[in-house]
Design a protein around this motif. Structure first.
Motif, PDB file in Angstrom:
ATOM      1  N   HIS A   1       0.801  -1.218   0.000  1.00 39.41           N
ATOM      2  CA  HIS A   1       0.000   0.000   0.000  1.00 39.41           C
ATOM      3  C   HIS A   1       0.834   1.269   0.000  1.00 39.41           C
ATOM      4  O   HIS A   1       0.295   2.374  -0.095  1.00 39.41           O
ATOM      5  N   GLY A   2       2.168   1.147   0.121  1.00 40.85           N
ATOM      6  CA  GLY A   2       3.008   2.333   0.072  1.00 40.85           C
ATOM      7  C   GLY A   2       3.049   2.924  -1.320  1.00 40.85           C
ATOM      8  O   GLY A   2       2.674   2.291  -2.315  1.00 40.85           O
TER       9      GLY A   2
ATOM     10  N   PHE B   1      -1.326   0.391  -3.755  1.00 42.83           N
ATOM     11  CA  PHE B   1      -2.783   0.324  -3.725  1.00 42.83           C
ATOM     12  C   PHE B   1      -3.303   1.398  -2.793  1.00 42.83           C
ATOM     13  O   PHE B   1      -2.767   1.598  -1.698  1.00 42.83           O
ATOM     14  N   ASN B   2      -4.337   2.079  -3.230  1.00 43.40           N
ATOM     15  CA  ASN B   2      -4.892   3.159  -2.429  1.00 43.40           C
ATOM     16  C   ASN B   2      -5.686   2.565  -1.270  1.00 43.40           C
ATOM     17  O   ASN B   2      -6.696   1.891  -1.492  1.00 43.40           O
TER      18      ASN B   2
ATOM     19  N   ARG C   1       0.306  10.585  12.305  1.00 47.07           N
ATOM     20  CA  ARG C   1       1.300   9.522  12.136  1.00 47.07           C
ATOM     21  C   ARG C   1       0.937   8.520  11.035  1.00 47.07           C
ATOM     22  O   ARG C   1       1.790   8.158  10.212  1.00 47.07           O
ATOM     23  N   PRO C   2      -0.315   8.017  10.962  1.00 51.20           N
ATOM     24  CA  PRO C   2      -0.625   7.055   9.891  1.00 51.20           C
ATOM     25  C   PRO C   2      -0.381   7.629   8.501  1.00 51.20           C
ATOM     26  O   PRO C   2      -0.030   6.880   7.583  1.00 51.20           O
ATOM     27  N   CYS C   3      -0.539   8.954   8.338  1.00 44.37           N
ATOM     28  CA  CYS C   3      -0.313   9.557   7.014  1.00 44.37           C
ATOM     29  C   CYS C   3       1.144   9.426   6.588  1.00 44.37           C
ATOM     30  O   CYS C   3       1.455   9.196   5.413  1.00 44.37           O
ATOM     31  N   PHE C   4       2.054   9.563   7.574  1.00 44.00           N
ATOM     32  CA  PHE C   4       3.487   9.571   7.254  1.00 44.00           C
ATOM     33  C   PHE C   4       4.046   8.171   7.071  1.00 44.00           C
ATOM     34  O   PHE C   4       5.227   8.016   6.769  1.00 44.00           O
ATOM     35  N   VAL C   5       3.200   7.136   7.253  1.00 46.97           N
ATOM     36  CA  VAL C   5       3.653   5.782   6.938  1.00 46.97           C
ATOM     37  C   VAL C   5       3.903   5.655   5.442  1.00 46.97           C
ATOM     38  O   VAL C   5       4.861   5.016   5.001  1.00 46.97           O
ATOM     39  N   CYS C   6       3.059   6.292   4.642  1.00 46.57           N
ATOM     40  CA  CYS C   6       3.186   6.213   3.189  1.00 46.57           C
ATOM     41  C   CYS C   6       3.670   7.526   2.573  1.00 46.57           C
ATOM     42  O   CYS C   6       4.348   7.507   1.539  1.00 46.57           O
ATOM     43  N   HIS C   7       3.322   8.639   3.184  1.00 52.39           N
ATOM     44  CA  HIS C   7       3.628   9.951   2.605  1.00 52.39           C
ATOM     45  C   HIS C   7       4.755  10.631   3.361  1.00 52.39           C
ATOM     46  O   HIS C   7       4.845  10.533   4.592  1.00 52.39           O
TER      47      HIS C   7
END
Length: 437
Positions: A391-392, A400-401, A420-426
């Protein structure tokens, strides 16, 4: 002061002395139980006596008849005058030998050279159990341990609380023993009164009468005034040389009897602050986070059964266990999981075939539905990076979105709550996050 007979010893007086000795000679082997009617307020039928932790056992090595002395004109103040000004249980309130000299014609001015009186009632053996003339001035030591509590006699007397309200019918007993010490149930008659002028300063806080716990050293003795400032929780000291202080059954049904492990949830559920008077939160967490595992929690074959309950989420495993340390650690040790979607898929132990579990289109059994239904089951094997692999932003197949349709409309609220969850991918400077800031 007791009125002393002026005439020589006669038959009647000798008979009285004989009856006194006969009534008190049993003290050498331990005092007999006091009648219920003479016990302090708060006592019950077949009363077991006061707390042995608060009032440690005594060694009484003298004979004394309270009923006889009071009948002859003595008062409580005659022998216990210091109680009128005592502000601490550490004060010594028993009479000294000099108090007895006025009536018994003995002389205790020099304890190394005590002179007995001139008749039977003034002889050392009349009061001191087991004394022999060959012992000289040596008598058996009487041990009266100080109470493990906070008590101010002077304040109680100032409120017109007389001796009998705490010590019972002392005027009816011969030898006053531990049976005449106060009962907490009797103390509550004043200390649990509603706020009023009648109650005065008799607060119901536990540390009003019980020694406050020292947060730096819970087992150390300390004065309440000095400890309260460092103990805002109001916890009391429970460990003493005489034992561990535990609540009685009549106090919120909280007696720590063998069945308390089954009953404690109701006591704690009704009033958790009541438990906090003695226990720190770590005491409860030790069992409830899984560090200590009572054998009655899970049956012996629970290892084989637990996957079903964990997947159904009928039990809150997380109320005791941490998935990432407890569940995942165990699953890795036994080879159930290798913390990676590819490895798990190859093992084929948990998930349905790839066509159902991860391929489009999404249908019942797809991992996205399962994650939304019970994410706890997922994190018991996987860590966050397992999700980011796919999902990254640079994940398998371009990523995958993970967001639902219309997610951008409420993303600002989500990001304010927890970015924090936003910065897992972004990345923090990712332009995609601009509408959500």
């Amino acid at each position: 002061m007791i009125t002393r007979p002026a005439r020589p010893l006669g038959g009647a007086w000798l008979l009285a002395v004989f009856l006194l000795l006969a009534a008190t000679v049993a003290m050498a082997g331990g005092p007999s139980r006091t009648r219920d009617a003479w016990l302090p307020p708060g006592s019950v039928a077949n009363d077991p006596g006061p707390s042995r932790v608060i009032f440690p056992p005594q060694q009484l090595t003298i004979r004394f008849n309270h009923k006889l002395h009071l009948a002859q004109g003595a008062t409580c103040k005659t022998c216990h005058a210091r109680a009128l000004t005592s502000a601490s249980v550490q004060d010594h309130l028993l009479p000294k030998g000099a108090t007895c000299d006025a009536c018994h014609r003995s002389d205790h001015a020099d304890l190394n050279k005590v002179r007995p009186g001139d008749d039977l009632t003034g002889q050392c053996a009349f009061c001191h159990i087991g004394y022999k003339e060959s012992d000289g001035n040596t008598v058996a030591r009487m041990v009266m341990p100080r109470a493990n509590m906070v008590f101010d006699h002077q304040k109680h007397l100032a409120r017109n609380i007389q001796c009998g309200q705490c010590h019972g019918a002392v005027d009816q007993v011969e030898m006053a023993t531990r049976d005449q010490l106060p009962r907490m149930r009797g103390c509550f008659k004043c200390h649990q009164m509603p706020d009023s002028a009648a109650r005065g300063d008799a607060k119901s806080d536990c540390t009003t009468c019980h020694i406050a716990a020292n947060p730096r050293n819970p087992a150390a003795p300390a004065r309440n005034a000095a400890v309260r400032a460092d103990n805002p929780s109001g916890r009391i000291r429970t460990v003493f040389a005489s034992g561990v202080l535990e609540p009685p059954r009549w106090l919120h049904n909280a007696a720590h009897t063998p069945d308390f492990i089954e009953r404690h949830k109701y006591v704690a559920g009704n009033d958790s602050q009541f438990c906090a008077n003695c226990h720190q939160e770590d005491f409860c967490v030790g069992c409830h986070d899984g560090r200590v595992r009572p054998k009655s929690i899970h049956p012996s074959d629970y290892i084989a059964m637990h996957p079903i309950e964990a997947r159904q989420a009928t039990l809150r495993c997380t109320s005791c266990h941490n998935e990432q340390s407890f569940c995942l650690g165990c699953h890795q040790r036994v080879g159930v999981s290798m913390t990676g979607p590819l490895a798990t898929r190859e093992l084929g132990r948990f998930h349905p075939p790839k066509g159902i579990w991860s391929d489009a289109p999404r249908k019942p059994g797809h991992h996205s539905f399962e994650a939304e239904r019970n994410l706890n089951a997922c994190v018991s094997c996987h860590v966050e990076r397992d999700c980011v692999v796919c999902h990254g932003g640079a994940g398998i197949g371009g990523g995958f979105n993970p967001h639902r349709n219309g997610f951008s409309g409420g993303c600002a609220t989500q990001m304010r709550r927890n970015p924090r969850p936003c910065f897992v991918c972004h990345l923090p400077d990712d332009g995609v996050l601009a509408p959500c800031r």
